[in-house]
Design a protein around this motif. Sequence first.
Motif, PDB file in Angstrom:
ATOM      1  N   LYS A 159      -0.237  -2.795  10.087  1.00 46.53           N
ATOM      2  CA  LYS A 159      -0.661  -1.494   9.562  1.00 46.53           C
ATOM      3  C   LYS A 159      -1.032  -0.498  10.653  1.00 46.53           C
ATOM      4  CE  LYS A 159      -0.446  -3.225   5.386  1.00 46.53           C
ATOM      5  NZ  LYS A 159       0.826  -3.133   4.673  1.00 46.53           N
ATOM      6  N   PHE A 160      -0.901   0.766  10.268  1.00 48.68           N
ATOM      7  CA  PHE A 160      -1.373   1.867  11.105  1.00 48.68           C
ATOM      8  C   PHE A 160      -2.808   2.186  10.700  1.00 48.68           C
ATOM      9  CE2 PHE A 160      -1.686   6.674  11.266  1.00 48.68           C
ATOM     10  CZ  PHE A 160      -1.990   6.732  12.609  1.00 48.68           C
ATOM     11  N   GLY A 161      -3.718   2.192  11.685  1.00 48.81           N
ATOM     12  CA  GLY A 161      -5.099   2.497  11.342  1.00 48.81           C
ATOM     13  C   GLY A 161      -5.689   3.640  12.136  1.00 48.81           C
ATOM     14  N   CYS A 162      -5.465   3.640  13.476  1.00 51.04           N
ATOM     15  CA  CYS A 162      -6.155   4.643  14.288  1.00 51.04           C
ATOM     16  C   CYS A 162      -5.267   5.297  15.331  1.00 51.04           C
ATOM     17  CB  CYS A 162      -7.374   4.015  14.967  1.00 51.04           C
ATOM     18  SG  CYS A 162      -6.939   2.844  16.260  1.00 51.04           S
TER      19      CYS A 162
ATOM     20  N   ALA B 226      -5.779  -2.788  13.202  1.00 49.29           N
ATOM     21  CA  ALA B 226      -4.936  -2.974  12.011  1.00 49.29           C
ATOM     22  C   ALA B 226      -3.484  -3.246  12.392  1.00 49.29           C
ATOM     23  CB  ALA B 226      -5.017  -1.740  11.110  1.00 49.29           C
TER      24      ALA B 226
ATOM     25  N   PHE C  46       0.858  -1.182   0.000  1.00 49.43           N
ATOM     26  CA  PHE C  46       0.000   0.000   0.000  1.00 49.43           C
ATOM     27  C   PHE C  46       0.897   1.236   0.000  1.00 49.43           C
ATOM     28  CE2 PHE C  46      -2.273  -3.494   1.902  1.00 49.43           C
ATOM     29  CZ  PHE C  46      -3.537  -3.419   1.335  1.00 49.43           C
TER      30      PHE C  46
ATOM     31  N   ASN D  53     -12.115   9.839  15.752  1.00 47.79           N
ATOM     32  CA  ASN D  53     -11.544   8.501  15.632  1.00 47.79           C
ATOM     33  C   ASN D  53     -12.694   7.491  15.775  1.00 47.79           C
ATOM     34  OD1 ASN D  53      -9.713   6.211  15.762  1.00 47.79           O
ATOM     35  ND2 ASN D  53      -8.138   7.610  16.522  1.00 47.79           N
TER      36      ASN D  53
ATOM     37  N   ARG E 269     -13.431  -1.980   7.082  1.00 49.70           N
ATOM     38  CA  ARG E 269     -14.359  -1.046   6.430  1.00 49.70           C
ATOM     39  C   ARG E 269     -14.978  -1.651   5.179  1.00 49.70           C
ATOM     40  NH1 ARG E 269     -17.776   2.526   7.437  1.00 49.70           N
ATOM     41  NH2 ARG E 269     -17.232   4.463   6.390  1.00 49.70           N
TER      42      ARG E 269
ATOM     43  N   SER F 199      -4.018  -8.191   7.893  1.00 49.43           N
ATOM     44  CA  SER F 199      -2.921  -8.687   8.743  1.00 49.43           C
ATOM     45  C   SER F 199      -3.386  -8.743  10.191  1.00 49.43           C
ATOM     46  CB  SER F 199      -1.701  -7.763   8.639  1.00 49.43           C
ATOM     47  OG  SER F 199      -1.191  -7.752   7.341  1.00 49.43           O
TER      48      SER F 199
ATOM     49  N   LEU G 125      -8.040   1.162  18.610  1.00 48.67           N
ATOM     50  CA  LEU G 125      -9.477   0.961  18.393  1.00 48.67           C
ATOM     51  C   LEU G 125      -9.807   0.086  17.196  1.00 48.67           C
ATOM     52  CD1 LEU G 125     -10.554   4.702  18.894  1.00 48.67           C
ATOM     53  CD2 LEU G 125     -10.969   2.822  20.490  1.00 48.67           C
ATOM     54  N   CYS G 126      -8.884  -0.031  16.231  1.00 43.83           N
ATOM     55  CA  CYS G 126      -9.268  -0.684  14.964  1.00 43.83           C
ATOM     56  C   CYS G 126      -8.572  -2.012  14.725  1.00 43.83           C
ATOM     57  CB  CYS G 126      -9.029   0.251  13.778  1.00 43.83           C
ATOM     58  SG  CYS G 126      -7.310   0.366  13.232  1.00 43.83           S
TER      59      CYS G 126
ATOM     60  N   ARG H  56      -5.535   9.147  12.100  1.00 46.62           N
ATOM     61  CA  ARG H  56      -6.969   8.884  11.986  1.00 46.62           C
ATOM     62  C   ARG H  56      -7.757  10.162  12.271  1.00 46.62           C
ATOM     63  NH1 ARG H  56      -9.700   6.143   8.970  1.00 46.62           N
ATOM     64  NH2 ARG H  56      -8.091   4.569   9.286  1.00 46.62           N
TER      65      ARG H  56
ATOM     66  N   TYR I 176      -6.284  -4.027   3.680  1.00 45.38           N
ATOM     67  CA  TYR I 176      -5.446  -3.273   4.616  1.00 45.38           C
ATOM     68  C   TYR I 176      -5.540  -3.794   6.048  1.00 45.38           C
ATOM     69  CZ  TYR I 176      -3.061   0.843   6.502  1.00 45.38           C
ATOM     70  OH  TYR I 176      -2.176   1.694   7.117  1.00 45.38           O
ATOM     71  N   CYS I 177      -6.729  -4.218   6.473  1.00 41.25           N
ATOM     72  CA  CYS I 177      -6.915  -4.654   7.870  1.00 41.25           C
ATOM     73  C   CYS I 177      -6.580  -6.112   8.080  1.00 41.25           C
ATOM     74  CB  CYS I 177      -8.366  -4.415   8.300  1.00 41.25           C
ATOM     75  SG  CYS I 177      -9.525  -5.587   7.545  1.00 41.25           S
TER      76      CYS I 177
ATOM     77  N   MET J  98      -5.051   4.607  18.349  1.00 41.49           N
ATOM     78  CA  MET J  98      -5.688   4.607  19.671  1.00 41.49           C
ATOM     79  C   MET J  98      -6.074   3.208  20.131  1.00 41.49           C
ATOM     80  SD  MET J  98      -8.210   7.942  19.730  1.00 41.49           S
ATOM     81  CE  MET J  98      -8.789   7.658  21.402  1.00 41.49           C
TER      82      MET J  98
ATOM     83  N   ILE K  54     -11.494  -3.846  13.089  1.00 41.18           N
ATOM     84  CA  ILE K  54     -12.462  -3.243  12.174  1.00 41.18           C
ATOM     85  C   ILE K  54     -12.076  -3.561  10.734  1.00 41.18           C
ATOM     86  CG2 ILE K  54     -13.222  -1.016  11.216  1.00 41.18           C
ATOM     87  CD1 ILE K  54     -13.103   0.136  14.035  1.00 41.18           C
TER      88      ILE K  54
ATOM     89  N   MET L 215      -9.628   2.323   5.866  1.00 40.14           N
ATOM     90  CA  MET L 215      -8.749   1.776   6.907  1.00 40.14           C
ATOM     91  C   MET L 215      -7.331   2.340   6.789  1.00 40.14           C
ATOM     92  SD  MET L 215     -10.587   0.076   8.929  1.00 40.14           S
ATOM     93  CE  MET L 215      -9.271  -0.481   9.985  1.00 40.14           C
TER      94      MET L 215
END
Lengths: 738, 177
Positions: B35-38, B45, A216, A677, B133, B102, B42-43, A427, B99-100, B40, B131, A346
């Motif tokens: 991966k970087f997602g949030c 990734a 990506f 977020n 999407r 992994s 929360l997601c 985010r 993306y999510c 925090m 998460i 995402m």
Amino acid sequence: MSQQTDPLISSRRSFLKNTAMLGGGLLIGLPLSACATAGFPKAGDKDFQPDAFLQITPDNQVHFYMPRSEMGQGTYTGLTTLIAEELDVEPSAIHVHHVGPLSDYENPEIGFQATGGSTSMRVSFKPLRQAAANARAAILDAAAQQLNLPKAQLTTQNSQVLAKGKAFNYGEFVEVAAQLGVPDETPLKRSNEFKYMGKDMPRLDGVAKSTGTAQFGIDVDFPGLHRAVLVRSPVAGGSVKTVDDSAALAMAGVKKVVTIYNGVAVVATSYWQAKQAALALNIEWNEPEKLASFSSDTGKKWFADALNSGDFEEAFELGDGKDGLEKASKVYSAEYWAPYLAHSTMEPMNCVVKIEEGHCDIWVGCQTPDVARGLAARICDLSIDEVTLHSTFLGGGFGRRFNSDFVAEATEIAKASGLAIQLVWSREDDTRHDFYRPASLARFNVGVDKNGMIESWTAQRAGPNIMPYTLDEVVDGKAPGFMPNGLVDWLSKRGYGLFNGLTVDHSSVEGLYEDYDAVNKDVQHVTVDPGLPVGFWRSVGHSFSGFFKEGMMDEVAHGQKQDSVAYRLAHTKNNPKLNGVIKLAAEKSLWGKPLSKGHFHGVACHNSFESSVAQVAEVSVVNNEIKIHKITCAVDCGFVVNPDIVKAQMESGIIFALSAALHGEITLKDGKVQQSNFHDYPVLRMAQSPEIDVHIVASDKDPSGVGEPGVPPVAAAVANAVFAATGKRLRSLPLSLS
Amino acid sequence: MITFELNGEAVQADVSGDTPLLWVIRDHFKLKGSKFGCGMGLCGACSMMVDGVSTRTCVLPVVAVANRKITTIEGVGNPQMLSTLQQAWVDASVPQCGYCQSGQLISATALLKSNPNPSSEEIDQAMSGNICRCGTYPRIKKAIQSAASKAVLTGQSTQDGGVNIFEPGAQAKEGMA
């Protein structure tokens, strides 16, 4: 004067229509010859490269240069299947490449190299098959000559020519094929000859995406690449008044702090360092007054006042809508609301830019690579030939990556800092600096005749238009290089006025009126735009109009004491595709049959992107909590190249739309987006996902869209089921009973 | 200097201890699968296994994993040697944008490692931090159930062996033989 529109036309197609009006085809007829070869992979001396899409090497490798972006919707597999079928090569044996900008890769329906509008399969279905069929014919011509056999005695099978019981690799003939040239009108296979098309096949990008090896944009890395974090004005469109960067500059790893048009960027060795230092910036902003004066709690009145102003543009007329209402024996009226929504892909927005020795290299996953390249060229004061854009997989698009703002930002930061940088959005950045789905308020008046049939369907919509915001970028990115920046800016800003008074942006009204039979229709529009940037959000105008129109239709059916399915069937006599999916969804969901105790059905249907979708939601309501148990979905999208991918896209659209139906809402306070977020902008998780049962109508018509059409009916199907359960009509999103 | 075990190998990182593990893995060790997602937690990734437990690493300071075992998606399998779960993912065409995935696979692998035959509700629970999407949840669940039933059918314990967490591809190779 009304603007007559084809009811099934997509919003991006109307983009063409609208922009063509702007300047006599200025955008569309841009001279692109200068870049005709830029970005195209260079063939080896002995390779056979019949066109911009295919390359066959002497060692029998087949390469496919995929003209559309893969953002989850399945083009990587779907388009490769078209090539595989006509070239007679196993799909998994084909090397698939993302491509940079090239005129050959333009989307004929959009006018530039865009992936959007659910067009990828539709616009590629014949051209890509033709390209592959021609290449195969050229290989056969070369084989006939080399083997000294009549062409009629040759066949092909999986990258090989078969002749007299022997098999020869395509690669053996590529040198001669390249010399002989390529026929251009080779007949395509008949459907009964299809080996791969029309059959389920696992996704070709499945292995890469199940092993963390798919690349990506955010994964791009090389020695000397710095990371950048940009702090933007909390009110969109603001600019930096003053900045104190002394504390940030003193922090570990920080190389530069630069101010660009919309904010201040920290450039550091690593992302975490840049992120920490960005917190230490002290910035004062110039904020745009209009948006800064808008708050969602009071701002909804802006929309209501506009509807009451009567200051409408005519968007569509059939017969006489007002007269039809006067003659009607009963008129149903209601207002529907949909809020701003963020995309929340995402993968947060990101882009790598390196400017060195008069050349700019960009690495990015985006939906409009040629616009992005044009923007970067303009910023760097380079020609487009001096800018190379390298495409990657997209970690979600949903329309967000149709905009190129993050590419412009990254280019500005690279230019100002003199460093190769990767801009990574947080985010919070992503949620607060989106091009949002436009908030919309619509009022319906629907007149019914004495037989209970709809006599007049009228709708009025108030809200912002997407096109000015898109035009802004597209004009900047695609205007010829010789035009001075000032003129380009002036031209791009014309869009805001154009769609507020002169003509109606089709994406503002699409889906409000087309689907049901009525002799009189009238659609009007009034622009209300607080100034929050808006953009293409999966299914665009249909994302709100599907909810509005299908809620209204249910109200009329209920008012007439008619069954929701039967009433829709009675009003889709002129719309056989839609009629067909309503019947199929009703049959498969066992509509009208008893359900589990406390469970209720709701139905909705919608045409978009030339496809028809109907859905039945099975819902229960306990303590004002809406629980969705099952969605039964029927889709007619023409001929299906890969049924499993169509099913996946319906599942995807349904879950995406359920997030919006149950949770999605972006609100503003003094022009600032309040959400940040996934805790305050929640999306569906596994436990909330219902069972989904997808049925595809068999069809031999050309393929139509699947990435978006699953979205529009969902919220209405759920709301209509909630009405069945509770008697409460929900006319506002997100759906809430409390 | 912080020392930990990364995909079976002892490694050292000379980074600030408050740097989240995710960025150490991505920027320092150049493993880009997580991966970087949030930012925090929360997601999901960014999920990696820390001593076998699926953990959000975008909020986990690297200092907290000193002397612990980290498994990233790169340690689960690779395109030449897929784990049983990865193979199930491919067979069910789970990924869309991908993306999510992994993070999804890390949580699913950790689940089957501790619970070889999870119920639908247990899967919901274990995957609740991840998460998607694109809405691949129905297929994720199907793939987990399929991998679990395969392990049960072949009489393998999913404690390491059945889902081949540390010996990726063994089952895929058996399947081909």
